[in-house]
Motif scaffolding. Structure first.
Motif, PDB file in Angstrom:
ATOM      1  N   SER A 131      42.502  30.587  46.789  1.00 50.67           N
ATOM      2  CA  SER A 131      41.804  30.033  47.956  1.00 50.67           C
ATOM      3  C   SER A 131      41.026  31.162  48.622  1.00 50.67           C
ATOM      4  O   SER A 131      41.323  32.343  48.408  1.00 50.67           O
ATOM      5  CB  SER A 131      42.819  29.469  48.947  1.00 50.67           C
ATOM      6  OG  SER A 131      43.522  30.547  49.562  1.00 50.67           O
ATOM      7  N   SER A 132      40.070  30.792  49.458  1.00 47.22           N
ATOM      8  CA  SER A 132      39.236  31.796  50.109  1.00 47.22           C
ATOM      9  C   SER A 132      40.084  32.836  50.845  1.00 47.22           C
ATOM     10  O   SER A 132      39.898  34.041  50.680  1.00 47.22           O
ATOM     11  CB  SER A 132      38.264  31.094  51.056  1.00 47.22           C
ATOM     12  OG  SER A 132      37.488  32.039  51.709  1.00 47.22           O
ATOM     13  N   ALA A 133      41.046  32.379  51.642  1.00 46.71           N
ATOM     14  CA  ALA A 133      41.879  33.307  52.421  1.00 46.71           C
ATOM     15  C   ALA A 133      42.712  34.198  51.492  1.00 46.71           C
ATOM     16  O   ALA A 133      42.810  35.407  51.703  1.00 46.71           O
ATOM     17  CB  ALA A 133      42.792  32.529  53.362  1.00 46.71           C
ATOM     18  N   ALA A 134      43.274  33.609  50.434  1.00 48.00           N
ATOM     19  CA  ALA A 134      44.103  34.380  49.506  1.00 48.00           C
ATOM     20  C   ALA A 134      43.253  35.377  48.721  1.00 48.00           C
ATOM     21  O   ALA A 134      43.691  36.503  48.446  1.00 48.00           O
ATOM     22  CB  ALA A 134      44.847  33.441  48.559  1.00 48.00           C
ATOM     23  N   ALA A 135      42.032  34.979  48.357  1.00 49.53           N
ATOM     24  CA  ALA A 135      41.151  35.888  47.616  1.00 49.53           C
ATOM     25  C   ALA A 135      40.798  37.096  48.480  1.00 49.53           C
ATOM     26  O   ALA A 135      40.841  38.237  48.016  1.00 49.53           O
ATOM     27  CB  ALA A 135      39.879  35.155  47.171  1.00 49.53           C
ATOM     28  N   PHE A 136      40.482  36.833  49.746  1.00 49.24           N
ATOM     29  CA  PHE A 136      40.163  37.951  50.643  1.00 49.24           C
ATOM     30  C   PHE A 136      41.350  38.906  50.757  1.00 49.24           C
ATOM     31  O   PHE A 136      41.195  40.123  50.617  1.00 49.24           O
ATOM     32  CB  PHE A 136      39.751  37.455  52.036  1.00 49.24           C
ATOM     33  CG  PHE A 136      39.562  38.581  53.003  1.00 49.24           C
ATOM     34  CD1 PHE A 136      38.443  39.396  52.935  1.00 49.24           C
ATOM     35  CD2 PHE A 136      40.536  38.858  53.962  1.00 49.24           C
ATOM     36  CE1 PHE A 136      38.276  40.465  53.808  1.00 49.24           C
ATOM     37  CE2 PHE A 136      40.386  39.922  54.830  1.00 49.24           C
ATOM     38  CZ  PHE A 136      39.251  40.726  54.764  1.00 49.24           C
ATOM     39  N   ALA A 137      42.543  38.355  50.976  1.00 43.53           N
ATOM     40  CA  ALA A 137      43.738  39.197  51.137  1.00 43.53           C
ATOM     41  C   ALA A 137      43.992  40.024  49.873  1.00 43.53           C
ATOM     42  O   ALA A 137      44.257  41.223  49.935  1.00 43.53           O
ATOM     43  CB  ALA A 137      44.952  38.328  51.460  1.00 43.53           C
TER      44      ALA A 137
END
Ligand code: C2E
Ligand code: CA
Ligand code: CA
Ligand code: CA
Length: 278
Positions: free
Chosen positions: A264-270
């Motif tokens: 997910s976008s948030a997980a990819a960023f992290a």
């Protein structure tokens, strides 16, 4: 034999009928998917030879409130046939550009974001304007956007494709030929396209340890790409052995479950932010 033939026909007809009903059902639901916020992007990281992240590929997900997750392999062909892929594709492009810009603004080292483009989108007269619009609206530098175009969609009309790809290249976006090896590329054309990357299809990576034909195609693609000055990305890398075979034969970048599933976008960023700091 005659009655068996008729029975077969009846099964066939019933099956066709069920397929047609299912398609119509998906088509009808898909028309509301954007407006009802049912679409999302996930991102799968890509890695260079030094294990550093080089980019991400944006992949579409559809979560229907009743039917649950519907796989892109099921709905994208329908979106393409009905033309809905144009509106969906515009949304994908803008969302992917905005997400990467947002990650960079939040401290991520700038990476390339790759977006899949269907033949139907590429054929539209205003496609270059759409790309320029997404870049302008998001503020993402053109060099950070990569368009993945399948081998079969450029080969539909190579003369026209060269023209469009040249315009996109002049805008500064980078271009990848997707699913390489599965279509019928003319090598003569490949040389004329202003492309940056060739992506080796997952179907050649899957059995690369055992299938000597797949191996020959993968290694041949790497050699060919390098002789044309292109970088090679292999997709679907799941094992250390596949990675070792590809890298020892010069494959520039890899993508696959061995490193990361699409996130997910948030997980990819992290995930990307954490490996930035290593
Ligand atoms: P693709 O462009 O070849 O994308 C790679 C597919 O391989 C993705 O499937 C990805 O999740 C999967 N994959 C990546 N690494 C591995 C691995 O190590 N093992 C295995 N088994 N699979 C791996 P996904 O997300 O289901 O997408 C399927 C296809 O749907 C894509 O194939 C692409 O053709 C199409 N697609 C997805 N998103 C979009 C989009 O936004 N626009 C368009 N036009 N097509 C899209
Ligand atoms: Ca792709
Ligand atoms: Ca370029
Ligand atoms: Ca593929």
């Amino acid at each position: 034999a005659k009655s068996a033939g008729r029975n077969n026909y009846q099964f066939f007809a019933a099956d066709m009928n069920q397929q047609a009903t299912e398609r119509l059902d998906i088509e009808r639901k898909l028309r509301h998917a954007i407006g009802r916020n049912e679409l999302a992007l996930v991102y799968q990281p890509q890695f260079g030879a030094d294990n550093r992240a080089t980019g991400v590929e944006a992949l579409l997900r559809w979560h229907h409130p009743v039917d649950g997750m519907i796989s892109p392999d099921r709905f994208i062909p329908i979106a393409e046939e009905t033309g809905m892929i144009v509106e969906i594709g515009d949304w994908v492009m803008l969302t992917a550009c905005r997400d990467m810009k947002h990650w960079i603004d939040s401290g991520l080292v700038p990476l390339r974001v790759a977006v899949n483009v269907s033949a139907r989108q590429l054929r539209r007269r205003d496609f270059c304007e759409t790309v320029a619009g997404a870049l302008a609206e998001s503020g993402l530098p053109a060099e950070l956007l990569e368009l993945e175009i399948t081998e079969s969609s450029v080969m539909e009309n190579p003369q026209e494709a060269i023209h469009i790809l040249e315009r996109l290249g002049r805008m500064g976006v980078s271009l990848a030929i997707d699913d390489f090896g599965t279509g019928y590329s003319s090598l003569a054309y490949l040389k004329l396209f202003p492309i940056d990357h060739l992506k080796i299809d997952r179907s050649f990576v899957r059995d690369i340890e055992h299938d000597l034909n797949d191996r020959a195609i993968a290694f041949g693609t790497i050699a060919l790409a390098h002789s044309l000055g292109l970088n090679v990305i292999a997709e679907g890398v799941e094992t250390e052995d596949q990675l070792e075979l590809l890298r020892s034969n010069g494959c520039d970048e890899v993508q696959g479950f061995l490193f990361s599933k699409p996130l997910s976008s948030a997980a990819a960023f992290a995930f990307l932010h954490a490996i930035d700091r290593q």
